[in-house]
Motif scaffolding. Sequence first.
Motif, PDB file in Angstrom:
ATOM      1  N   ASN A  62       0.806  -1.228   0.000  1.00 55.16           N
ATOM      2  CA  ASN A  62       0.000   0.000   0.000  1.00 55.16           C
ATOM      3  C   ASN A  62       0.835   1.273   0.000  1.00 55.16           C
ATOM      4  O   ASN A  62       0.455   2.274   0.618  1.00 55.16           O
ATOM      5  CB  ASN A  62      -0.935  -0.011   1.214  1.00 55.16           C
ATOM      6  CG  ASN A  62      -2.042  -1.046   1.078  1.00 55.16           C
ATOM      7  OD1 ASN A  62      -2.825  -1.005   0.140  1.00 55.16           O
ATOM      8  ND2 ASN A  62      -2.086  -1.984   2.013  1.00 55.16           N
ATOM      9  N   LEU A  63       1.960   1.269  -0.711  1.00 59.77           N
ATOM     10  CA  LEU A  63       2.839   2.437  -0.675  1.00 59.77           C
ATOM     11  C   LEU A  63       2.197   3.685  -1.297  1.00 59.77           C
ATOM     12  O   LEU A  63       2.504   4.801  -0.880  1.00 59.77           O
ATOM     13  CB  LEU A  63       4.167   2.140  -1.368  1.00 59.77           C
ATOM     14  CG  LEU A  63       5.166   1.302  -0.566  1.00 59.77           C
ATOM     15  CD1 LEU A  63       6.496   1.222  -1.292  1.00 59.77           C
ATOM     16  CD2 LEU A  63       5.360   1.863   0.829  1.00 59.77           C
ATOM     17  N   ALA A  64       1.312   3.501  -2.255  1.00 62.97           N
ATOM     18  CA  ALA A  64       0.636   4.668  -2.841  1.00 62.97           C
ATOM     19  C   ALA A  64      -0.219   5.365  -1.785  1.00 62.97           C
ATOM     20  O   ALA A  64      -0.252   6.601  -1.711  1.00 62.97           O
ATOM     21  CB  ALA A  64      -0.227   4.241  -4.032  1.00 62.97           C
ATOM     22  N   ILE A  65      -0.882   4.577  -0.960  1.00 63.78           N
ATOM     23  CA  ILE A  65      -1.694   5.147   0.122  1.00 63.78           C
ATOM     24  C   ILE A  65      -0.789   5.778   1.174  1.00 63.78           C
ATOM     25  O   ILE A  65      -1.078   6.860   1.703  1.00 63.78           O
ATOM     26  CB  ILE A  65      -2.589   4.067   0.752  1.00 63.78           C
ATOM     27  CG1 ILE A  65      -3.612   3.592  -0.271  1.00 63.78           C
ATOM     28  CG2 ILE A  65      -3.289   4.584   2.011  1.00 63.78           C
ATOM     29  CD1 ILE A  65      -4.441   2.413   0.194  1.00 63.78           C
ATOM     30  N   VAL A  66       0.308   5.114   1.482  1.00 59.06           N
ATOM     31  CA  VAL A  66       1.262   5.656   2.453  1.00 59.06           C
ATOM     32  C   VAL A  66       1.795   7.005   1.967  1.00 59.06           C
ATOM     33  O   VAL A  66       1.927   7.956   2.752  1.00 59.06           O
ATOM     34  CB  VAL A  66       2.415   4.668   2.691  1.00 59.06           C
ATOM     35  CG1 VAL A  66       3.515   5.313   3.526  1.00 59.06           C
ATOM     36  CG2 VAL A  66       1.898   3.407   3.374  1.00 59.06           C
ATOM     37  N   ALA A  67       2.087   7.103   0.683  1.00 52.74           N
ATOM     38  CA  ALA A  67       2.577   8.366   0.125  1.00 52.74           C
ATOM     39  C   ALA A  67       1.524   9.467   0.260  1.00 52.74           C
ATOM     40  O   ALA A  67       1.855  10.628   0.540  1.00 52.74           O
ATOM     41  CB  ALA A  67       2.967   8.182  -1.341  1.00 52.74           C
ATOM     42  N   ARG A  68       0.242   9.100   0.094  1.00 58.84           N
ATOM     43  CA  ARG A  68      -0.833  10.077   0.272  1.00 58.84           C
ATOM     44  C   ARG A  68      -0.920  10.536   1.720  1.00 58.84           C
ATOM     45  O   ARG A  68      -1.170  11.713   2.003  1.00 58.84           O
ATOM     46  CB  ARG A  68      -2.173   9.499  -0.186  1.00 58.84           C
ATOM     47  CG  ARG A  68      -2.287   9.347  -1.701  1.00 58.84           C
ATOM     48  CD  ARG A  68      -3.727   9.347  -2.176  1.00 58.84           C
ATOM     49  NE  ARG A  68      -4.502   8.233  -1.654  1.00 58.84           N
ATOM     50  CZ  ARG A  68      -4.562   7.025  -2.232  1.00 58.84           C
ATOM     51  NH1 ARG A  68      -3.882   6.797  -3.339  1.00 58.84           N
ATOM     52  NH2 ARG A  68      -5.310   6.079  -1.711  1.00 58.84           N
ATOM     53  N   ILE A  69      -0.712   9.605   2.635  1.00 56.77           N
ATOM     54  CA  ILE A  69      -0.712   9.972   4.054  1.00 56.77           C
ATOM     55  C   ILE A  69       0.433  10.948   4.334  1.00 56.77           C
ATOM     56  O   ILE A  69       0.250  11.976   4.997  1.00 56.77           O
ATOM     57  CB  ILE A  69      -0.573   8.717   4.938  1.00 56.77           C
ATOM     58  CG1 ILE A  69      -1.833   7.857   4.842  1.00 56.77           C
ATOM     59  CG2 ILE A  69      -0.300   9.102   6.388  1.00 56.77           C
ATOM     60  CD1 ILE A  69      -1.722   6.522   5.561  1.00 56.77           C
TER      61      ILE A  69
END
Length: 244
Positions: A62-69
């Motif tokens: 889920n790195l894309a979500i982590v980047a959004r966070i």
Amino acid sequence: MIVFPAIDIRGGRCVRLTEGRFDAETVYADDPAAMARRWADEGAEYLHVVDLDGALAGQPVNLAIVARIAAAVKIPIQLGGGIRTLANIDAVLSAGVTRVILGSVAVREPALVKEACAVYGDRVVVGIDAKDGVAAVEGWGVSGGVGAEELAARMAAAGVARIIYTDISRDGTLAGVNVPATRALAKAAGIPVIASGGVSSLADVVAVRAAAADGVEGVIIGKALYTGAVGLPAALKAARGEEA
């Protein structure tokens, strides 16, 4: 003492598990980044994020979500879940994460942990998740065959700057933090330890703070925040020794 609100990601959503069981999941929000903004707005100094899908897959998912966070807040983030290679660490740090949490590899590949510490210094944290005092690996589903305190001492010797200690039997249960075990692990390691698992009330935050002299530097709070059993502003005050 630092209070870390927990954001556990599974299937793109913010969830909480009970005792680390994937069949005991509760969904609390569809947008982890929005949840991160909420905790930051309420005064959080640091976020604890777990890629649950990554923990199962053995690599970050889920790195894309982590980047959004990371883009949504100005406070630092530590991330765990499936980070098992130096390439994984590079990818996670590139996503805007401040500290990476190594779990299974601490048991399986201690040489990799030592190498990671040499390269990334205090940006490497080891997560020791234990049940009945024995470390677990592979998303908590397998015994690592080593005592938590022994593993903590090994990791400190390898150059690890701090440890997150989770009592699996209490995680997500609101049963109270296992402060004695956390305190003992901090003494065995001789490096700062962050307590995790079981926070149910402000009394738990106060109890963890009382162990600060033994090296316990913070506490992670998950389900208690999401159910409303503990309010973050009150927890932050308790962590500072102020009246809520």
